[in-house]
Design a protein around this motif. Structure first.
Motif, short mmCIF file in Angstrom:
data_model
loop_
_atom_site.label_atom_id
_atom_site.label_comp_id
_atom_site.label_asym_id
_atom_site.label_seq_id
_atom_site.Cartn_x
_atom_site.Cartn_y
_atom_site.Cartn_z
N ALA A 178 0.84 -1.21 0.00
CA ALA A 178 0.00 0.00 0.00
C ALA A 178 0.87 1.26 0.00
O ALA A 178 0.57 2.23 -0.71
CB ALA A 178 -0.92 -0.01 1.22
N ALA A 179 1.97 1.25 0.76
CA ALA A 179 2.84 2.44 0.84
C ALA A 179 3.56 2.69 -0.48
O ALA A 179 3.78 3.83 -0.87
CB ALA A 179 3.86 2.26 1.97
N ALA A 180 3.92 1.61 -1.18
CA ALA A 180 4.67 1.77 -2.44
C ALA A 180 3.78 2.25 -3.58
O ALA A 180 4.26 2.88 -4.53
CB ALA A 180 5.32 0.43 -2.81
N GLU A 181 2.49 1.99 -3.45
CA GLU A 181 1.56 2.25 -4.57
C GLU A 181 1.62 3.70 -5.06
O GLU A 181 1.61 3.96 -6.25
CB GLU A 181 0.12 1.88 -4.14
CG GLU A 181 -0.84 1.93 -5.32
CD GLU A 181 -2.27 1.58 -4.93
OE1 GLU A 181 -2.53 1.27 -3.75
OE2 GLU A 181 -3.13 1.65 -5.82
N LYS A 182 1.75 4.63 -4.11
CA LYS A 182 1.70 6.06 -4.51
C LYS A 182 2.88 6.47 -5.40
O LYS A 182 2.81 7.44 -6.13
CB LYS A 182 1.58 6.97 -3.29
CG LYS A 182 2.73 6.91 -2.31
CD LYS A 182 2.48 7.91 -1.17
CE LYS A 182 3.53 7.85 -0.09
NZ LYS A 182 3.53 6.60 0.70
N TYR A 183 3.98 5.72 -5.33
CA TYR A 183 5.15 6.05 -6.16
C TYR A 183 5.09 5.39 -7.53
O TYR A 183 5.85 5.73 -8.42
CB TYR A 183 6.44 5.56 -5.48
CG TYR A 183 6.71 6.20 -4.15
CD1 TYR A 183 7.21 7.50 -4.08
CD2 TYR A 183 6.48 5.51 -2.97
CE1 TYR A 183 7.47 8.09 -2.85
CE2 TYR A 183 6.73 6.09 -1.74
CZ TYR A 183 7.23 7.38 -1.67
OH TYR A 183 7.47 7.96 -0.47
N LEU A 184 4.23 4.37 -7.64
CA LEU A 184 4.26 3.55 -8.86
C LEU A 184 3.44 4.19 -9.98
O LEU A 184 2.34 3.76 -10.31
CB LEU A 184 3.77 2.13 -8.54
CG LEU A 184 4.84 1.28 -7.84
CD1 LEU A 184 4.23 0.06 -7.18
CD2 LEU A 184 5.93 0.84 -8.82
N THR A 185 4.01 5.23 -10.57
CA THR A 185 3.39 5.89 -11.72
C THR A 185 3.48 4.95 -12.92
O THR A 185 4.28 4.01 -12.92
CB THR A 185 4.17 7.17 -12.06
OG1 THR A 185 5.53 6.77 -12.33
CG2 THR A 185 4.15 8.16 -10.92
N SER A 186 2.73 5.26 -13.97
CA SER A 186 2.78 4.35 -15.12
C SER A 186 4.17 4.34 -15.74
O SER A 186 4.63 3.32 -16.24
CB SER A 186 1.69 4.66 -16.13
OG SER A 186 1.86 5.98 -16.57
N SER A 187 4.89 5.47 -15.67
CA SER A 187 6.23 5.47 -16.29
C SER A 187 7.20 4.61 -15.45
O SER A 187 8.03 3.88 -16.00
CB SER A 187 6.71 6.89 -16.51
OG SER A 187 7.71 7.25 -15.63
N LEU A 188 7.05 4.64 -14.13
CA LEU A 188 7.91 3.80 -13.28
C LEU A 188 7.56 2.31 -13.48
O LEU A 188 8.44 1.44 -13.51
CB LEU A 188 7.75 4.21 -11.81
CG LEU A 188 8.98 4.07 -10.93
CD1 LEU A 188 10.22 4.69 -11.55
CD2 LEU A 188 8.74 4.70 -9.56
N LEU A 189 6.28 2.03 -13.63
CA LEU A 189 5.87 0.63 -13.87
C LEU A 189 6.47 0.13 -15.19
O LEU A 189 6.92 -1.02 -15.28
CB LEU A 189 4.34 0.50 -13.89
CG LEU A 189 3.67 0.58 -12.52
CD1 LEU A 189 2.15 0.67 -12.65
CD2 LEU A 189 4.03 -0.62 -11.64
N GLN A 190 6.52 1.03 -16.17
CA GLN A 190 7.15 0.64 -17.46
C GLN A 190 8.63 0.35 -17.27
O GLN A 190 9.18 -0.57 -17.87
CB GLN A 190 6.99 1.76 -18.48
CG GLN A 190 5.67 1.70 -19.21
CD GLN A 190 5.46 2.93 -20.10
OE1 GLN A 190 6.42 3.61 -20.49
NE2 GLN A 190 4.21 3.23 -20.38
N ASP A 191 9.29 1.16 -16.42
CA ASP A 191 10.72 0.93 -16.15
C ASP A 191 10.92 -0.43 -15.48
O ASP A 191 11.84 -1.18 -15.81
CB ASP A 191 11.28 2.03 -15.24
CG ASP A 191 11.32 3.37 -15.95
OD1 ASP A 191 11.17 3.40 -17.18
OD2 ASP A 191 11.51 4.39 -15.25
N PHE A 192 10.06 -0.75 -14.50
CA PHE A 192 10.15 -2.06 -13.84
C PHE A 192 9.98 -3.18 -14.87
O PHE A 192 10.74 -4.16 -14.87
CB PHE A 192 9.05 -2.20 -12.77
CG PHE A 192 9.45 -1.74 -11.39
CD1 PHE A 192 10.27 -2.53 -10.59
CD2 PHE A 192 9.01 -0.53 -10.88
CE1 PHE A 192 10.63 -2.12 -9.30
CE2 PHE A 192 9.36 -0.11 -9.60
CZ PHE A 192 10.17 -0.90 -8.81
N ALA A 193 8.98 -3.02 -15.74
CA ALA A 193 8.71 -4.08 -16.73
C ALA A 193 9.91 -4.24 -17.67
O ALA A 193 10.32 -5.36 -17.98
CB ALA A 193 7.44 -3.73 -17.52
#
Ligand code: MEV
Length: 296
Positions: A178-193
């Motif tokens: 839950a705490a990490a969710e606020k940082y996980l923008t779509s651009s950061l999610l793309q970087d993770f992927a």
């Protein structure tokens, strides 16, 4: 009596982002949770040895979902050598071993997909929002690429892998997700992927240099979403200076100083760096087996 054992896991790449449908790579490890369950004629209660809130919930939920007819009470014994709450899949392994032990005792045998779905529902008690990754690895064993609840088998990596347990985080996986969710923008999610896709490729080519680069990049991203406590960041920085690559594996921690398991990929000896901080470092082995009947 029916006895089943299920392995723990390490997430090699993609934790947190996997909760939102992005790819992750995880591997079953040679640490196990075991559940032995037997009928207790003459009793109508469920007796527990080492039962936790989660294991009791897992058993109740499986009995009710599978509509298991209870002729009498039960005795359930849980045993595990997976460190608890440290990102090594202890909860999932307990849930999986319970689902299989009670199903087998009741002579019920459902497809693995059924248990993957039920296990995820049970895990949600703990996580709030489980991706289902830990449950799938414990059910199926081996090394898996997991994305949107779909699994693809990968060979067990042959790279030199170690684990350091930095201690049990002060917060739960659910709180951390839950705490990490606020940082996980779509651009950061793309970087993770992107990092996980590159890692997947490097793993298949057994390219150690590239694997290490991906782990370092993954560590950067995990730090950005606030799940790597400062002392663990400093530890990983020192490992990197010595030529290793390292990252938390699992939820990590958005508060406190401990982050559970840290994965270290290195051909050099890192014992002294770990010992300086009071951590111990141990070699980890992947296992091809998922949940197994060990009733004997
Ligand atoms: C927990 O082991 C891994 C997370 O990605 C949560 C999940 O996948 O359910 C943090």
């Amino acid at each position: 009596m029916k006895k089943f054992r299920a392995p723990g896991k390490l997430i090699l790449s993609g934790e947190h982002a996997v909760v939102y449908g992005n790819p992750a790579i995880a591997m079953a490890i040679d640490r196990f949770a075991e559940t032995a369950i037997s009928w207790q004629p003459g009793s109508h209660a469920i007796g527990w040895q080492n039962g936790s809130k989660l294991s009791k919930y897992a058993l109740d939920k499986t009995i009710s979902k599978l509509d298991i007819d209870m002729p009498c009470g039960l005795e359930a014994v849980i045993d595990s050598n997976i460190p608890r709450g440290c990102g090594m899949g202890s909860s999932a392994a307990v849930i999986v071993s319970i689902m299989y032990a009670i199903s087998s005792l009741a002579a019920i045998n459902l497809p693995i997909e059924y248990y993957a779905k039920l296990g995820r529902e049970i895990e949600n008690l703990q996580h709030g929002r489980s991706s289902g990754l830990d449950i799938n690895v414990s059910l199926r064993g081996g090394c898996l690429r997991f994305e949107n609840s779909k699994t693809i088998e990968r060979p067990i990596p042959e790279i030199p892998m170690y684990v350091v347990n930095t201690g049990m985080p002060e917060i739960t996986t659910g709180e951390c997700v839950a705490a990490a969710e606020k940082y996980l923008t779509s651009s950061l999610l793309q970087d993770f992927a992107a990092v996980t896709n590159e890692f997947d490729q490097a793993l298949q080519e057994n390219n150690l240099v590239e694997i290490q680069n991906c782990i370092r990049a993954n560590h950067e991203l995990l730090t950005q979403i606030g799940v790597v406590p400062k002392p663990v960041q400093e530890f990983i920085a020192e490992l990197e200076q010595a030529g290793a690559a390292a990252k938390i594996c699992g939820a990590g921690a958005s508060a406190g100083e401990k982050a559970g398991a840290v994965l270290v990929v290195t051909t050099d000896n890192m014992d002294a760096i770990a010992a300086k901080r009071g951590y111990s470092i141990f070699k980890i082995k992947g296992v091809t087996h998922g949940v197994q009947n060990i009733s004997g």
